[in-house]
Design an enzyme around this catalytic site. Structure first.
Site, mmCIF file in Angstrom:
data_model
loop_
_atom_site.group_PDB
_atom_site.id
_atom_site.type_symbol
_atom_site.label_atom_id
_atom_site.label_comp_id
_atom_site.label_asym_id
_atom_site.label_seq_id
_atom_site.Cartn_x
_atom_site.Cartn_y
_atom_site.Cartn_z
ATOM 1 N N GLU A 203 73.558 71.082 31.567
ATOM 2 C CA GLU A 203 72.457 72.014 30.873
ATOM 3 C C GLU A 203 72.391 73.295 31.292
ATOM 4 O OE1 GLU A 203 70.684 71.002 28.279
ATOM 5 O OE2 GLU A 203 71.901 69.036 28.136
ATOM 6 N N SER A 479 30.267 18.136 39.114
ATOM 7 C CA SER A 479 29.988 18.066 40.639
ATOM 8 C C SER A 479 30.722 19.032 41.570
ATOM 9 C CB SER A 479 30.894 16.558 40.958
ATOM 10 O OG SER A 479 30.275 15.585 40.156
#
Length: 785
Positions: A203, A479
């Site tokens: 690039e 419970s």
């Protein structure tokens, strides 16, 4: 006579003079025009320079605000627990392998690059990836762990002996911002050198030598393209591409190119080359995942290959760089042949420039694209846990702060989450078949000392991001409330102890509106009187109601709040048997102090939040608040241990043989809800089973939820509970008939822990003739007494 005027002589201009005059005038006009043009040009030049300067100042401000501020709306990155290992600590190599695979490490024979690991029977070698643990990026390092009998004998970091090492945590998810731009930010140090060298080669090979715009690069690209007969190089510099991606639109106009060049020059003037290259690595557009763009090489590595950027091989790096030219044109799922051709071109350039060897080049050319099978990225694997994280995060940070690339570190354990889900997958189908019902489940696992939630399941379907029952399903807890009742009694040690006798007879209570309430024991039987410890261990309803009414409902409500329940409580007798509605995570909070010897921590998922610069934005602060006395906590823990040994959870004695645990079962009316809360010396686990339509399940706490708990503990490994007796608590002998402490041993007595401060002792046990059989002599047997 007047004088005569002399005659005037009329001169006729010569031909030469008449031709000169227009020429002079023309020159004069030319000079004036030239002078005007020069002044006009100068004025226009100055005006242009002034306008460009002003415009450059505007562009400079725009560039600096973006580049030095919040460059991107980066997703919030949510990580699991930081796994730390030290010499002498426990380590199961099989579990380590599973954790590494979940973190996308690759098992190999020979470790060569970050993201790889190798295992033998007694050694693990891990090439840890670079990671920012909060104090800056730590470079990738090779870690060696020598293990014998699940104990770490030696640790090495790059072949240097150390006492402790830390592995980077598992990335759970990224929470996307409104822009839908997904990124995985990577530092320049974390990017493989081959990838950087190839990117610059393809690039912008003059990147470190130009000032933002490269005329020579444009000419070179033109030559290479003409030579190849196709476009193989671009003319724009990386800086120009960065400007285009970060600041400008993709419109192909002259004005945009002017802006691009100016902003590229500004970036080059303001920032270093490494800063610009790192920004490009994270900014470049590399694909599309339906509505979400793929930006940066970090996310692209995961999107295309399901790997971290540090784990990429040569051909995968080449394919990513090939995507820069056109992610849509070189889409590997739609156009594999086209993409392969472009990748091989990049590989050839890498070989020509000696970035890779001939062997690597030839091997890479023969390899397929090796992308993921489908474009769709897998959904969250742990959505229930992520829902909890998001809820907590919204309380700690504003929406704006969440868009600044923060990283969230949690207490999540992939090992325990996997064991949790495997337990459900293994046991739930059998329970559904047994009951003929479609059951749902919620489970919460937490480290009760720190309060950190390690694992969480909100439904039976793994990965389902729907209704989270662990957080939002409020059901009667039955419970499970009873320990709060008995805690209120044990805190009043002058009146109550584990041997205290409580009435166990049928009772009827009346409400304010005159309605009668007749609670019953689960088995419908009554014993007349029972010891406090046995009433809790056997989860008897009548003694619990009697004890609660004697203590007062307000005192029971206060005990429930002390344990960590923040909701409102309607004080009525039915609350003593669990008519309160709570979610599993609220129940988990309620039991944290009971498991942690009376010290409470706030249960939480998030441990720490840091920003992109590594600064801590929020951190969990441990409270270590002693909400109940150490003595009462110990006595209650003794009773809950008895639940697991001989009470309602006694099946744990064979499900988890020779292990010391504590817990409590819970069953609601008509067996609509099955609960179990259990803990060992490290983890607290809350389990709920039920139906979404609230119909009966045919399961009690021991026949349903306990089964899932036991399976999880078996897979995770049990750390048997260790008991540390607090000050003023000793083993005391109690007379079974009277429930009083005695100073001498007798047949009808038992040893129980008790607070000895102010305890009154009887000299001997009560004599009960009905329970003592006198042994007859042979003389009495023949002749009678």
């Amino acid at each position: 006579m007047s004088a005569r005027k002399p005659p005037q002589t009329k001169t006729t201009p010569t031909k030469k003079n008449s031709s000169k005059k227009p020429e002079v005038k023309a020159r004069s006009r030319m000079r004036r025009a030239l002078r005007w043009s020069l002044f006009f040009t100068l004025k226009m030049t100055l005006l242009t320079v002034f306008v460009i300067a002003l415009y450059s100042i505007y562009l400079d401000s725009k560039v600096r605000n973006k580049f030095e501020g919040q460059r991107w709306q980066v997703p919030v990155q949510v990580y699991g627990k930081l796994e730390s290992y030290e010499v002498g600590g426990k380590l199961n190599l099989t579990e380590l392998k599973q954790a590494l695979l979940a973190n996308r490490y690759k098992k190999v024979q020979r470790v060569q690059r970050p993201g790889e690991f190798a295992l033998s029977k007694s050694r693990a070698i891990i090439f840890r990836r670079a990671f920012d643990f909060g104090a800056g990026i730590e470079a990738s390092k090779k870690i060696t762990l020598d293990v014998s009998n699940n104990v770490i004998k030696a640790l090495y970091l790059d072949d240097i002996a150390v006492n402790q090492i830390v592995l980077e945590p598992l990335l759970l998810d990224r929470i996307l911002p409104e822009s839908k731009e997904d990124r995985v930010l990577v530092s320049l140090q974390a990017v493989p050198e081959e990838l950087l060298d190839t990117l610059l080669l393809v690039e912008d090979r003059d990147f470190y030598f130009h000032y933002g715009v490269s005329p020579l690069g444009i000419l070179r690209a033109l030559y290479q393209n003409l030579k190849a007969g196709r476009t193989v190089q671009g003319g724009s510099t990386l800086t120009q591409q960065l400007v285009k991606n970060m600041f400008l639109t993709r419109d192909k106009t002259i004005w945009r190119k002017v802006n691009e060049a100016l902003m590229a020059l500004i970036l080059e003037y303001r920032y270093s080359k490494d800063q610009l290259l790192e920004a490009y690595i994270n900014e470049v557009y590399l694909g599309q995942h339906y509505a979400n763009g793929i930006y940066g090489f970090g996310l692209a590595a995961e999107f295309y290959f399901g790997k971290s950027i540090q784990s990429l091989n040569v051909e995968q790096m080449a394919m990513l760089i090939a995507q820069v030219k056109g992610p849509s044109y070189y889409d590997p799922w739609r156009f594999p042949a086209r993409t392969l051709k472009r990748r091989d071109l990049v590989l050839r350039l890498m070989y020509q420039q000696e970035i890779i060897t001939r062997y690597e080049f030839e091997s890479a050319l023969e390899s397929p694209l090796s992308i993921r099978k489908t474009r769709r990225i897998a959904q969250q694997k742990f959505p229930a846990y992520l829902q909890l994280v998001k809820a907590e995060l919204s309380r700690h940070l504003s929406e704006y702060e969440q868009q600044s690339g923060v990283r969230v570190f949690t207490g999540f354990s992939i090992t325990q989450q996997s064991a949790l889900q495997a337990s459900i997958n293994q046991q739930l189908p059998a329970l559904e078949k047994k009951t003929g019902s479609a059951l749902q489940v919620a489970m919460v696992v937490s480290d009760f000392q720190s309060g950190a939630i390690r694992a969480l399941v909100g439904g039976k379907k793994a990965g389902y991001a729907g209704f989270n029952r662990a957080l939002h399903a409020k059901r009667p807890i039955g419970s499970l409330i009873k320990p709060a009742v008995y805690l209120a009694a044990l805190e009043r040690y002058q009146r109550f102890n584990l041997a205290s006798l409580i009435e166990d007879k049928a009772i009827t209570l009346s409400s304010e509106d005159g309605q009668a309430w007749k609670p019953k024991n689960y088995n419908g039987k009554y014993q007349g009187q029972v010891h406090l410890v046995d009433a809790l261990a056997s989860s008897l309803n009548i003694p619990t109601v009697n004890l609660g009414m004697e203590l007062g409902l307000d005192n029971i409500a206060q005990a429930i709040h002390l344990l960590g329940y923040a909701g409102d409580i309607v004080t009525r007798p039915s609350m003593l048997l669990g008519s309160l509605n709570m979610s599993p995570i609220e129940v988990n909070q309620l039991y944290l102090p009971l498991a942690n010897r009376g010290s409470a921590e706030q249960s939480h998922a998030i441990e720490r939040v840091v920003n992109a610069d590594g600064e801590t934005l929020w951190q969990f602060e441990a409270q270590q608040q002693q909400v109940i006395s150490a003595q009462a906590a110990y006595l209650l823990d003794f009773a809950l241990t008895k639940v697991a040994k001989s009470g309602t959870a006694r099946s744990l004695t064979w499900r988890l043989k020779d292990k010391n645990l504590a817990g409590k079962t819970g069953t609601t009316n008509d067996q609509r809800d099955s609960w179990f809360v259990g803990y060992d010396n490290e983890l607290l686990v809350t389990t709920w089973l039920g139906r979404d339509d609230n119909k009966p399940t045919k399961l009690t706490g021991s026949s349903g939820a306990l089964v899932l708990f036991a399976e999880f503990m078996k897979k995770n490994g049990v750390q048997s509970r260790l008991k540390k007796i607090p000050t003023n608590v000793e083993l005391v002998r109690f007379d079974n008939k009277s429930g009083r402490a005695v100073s001498e041993a007798c047949d009808n007595s038992q040893l129980l822990p008790a607070v000895t401060s102010g305890l009154v002792y009887e000299s001997e046990c009560e004599y009960d003739a009905k329970h003592v059989k006198k042994k007859k002599s042979w003389f009495d047997k023949i002749f009678g007494e």
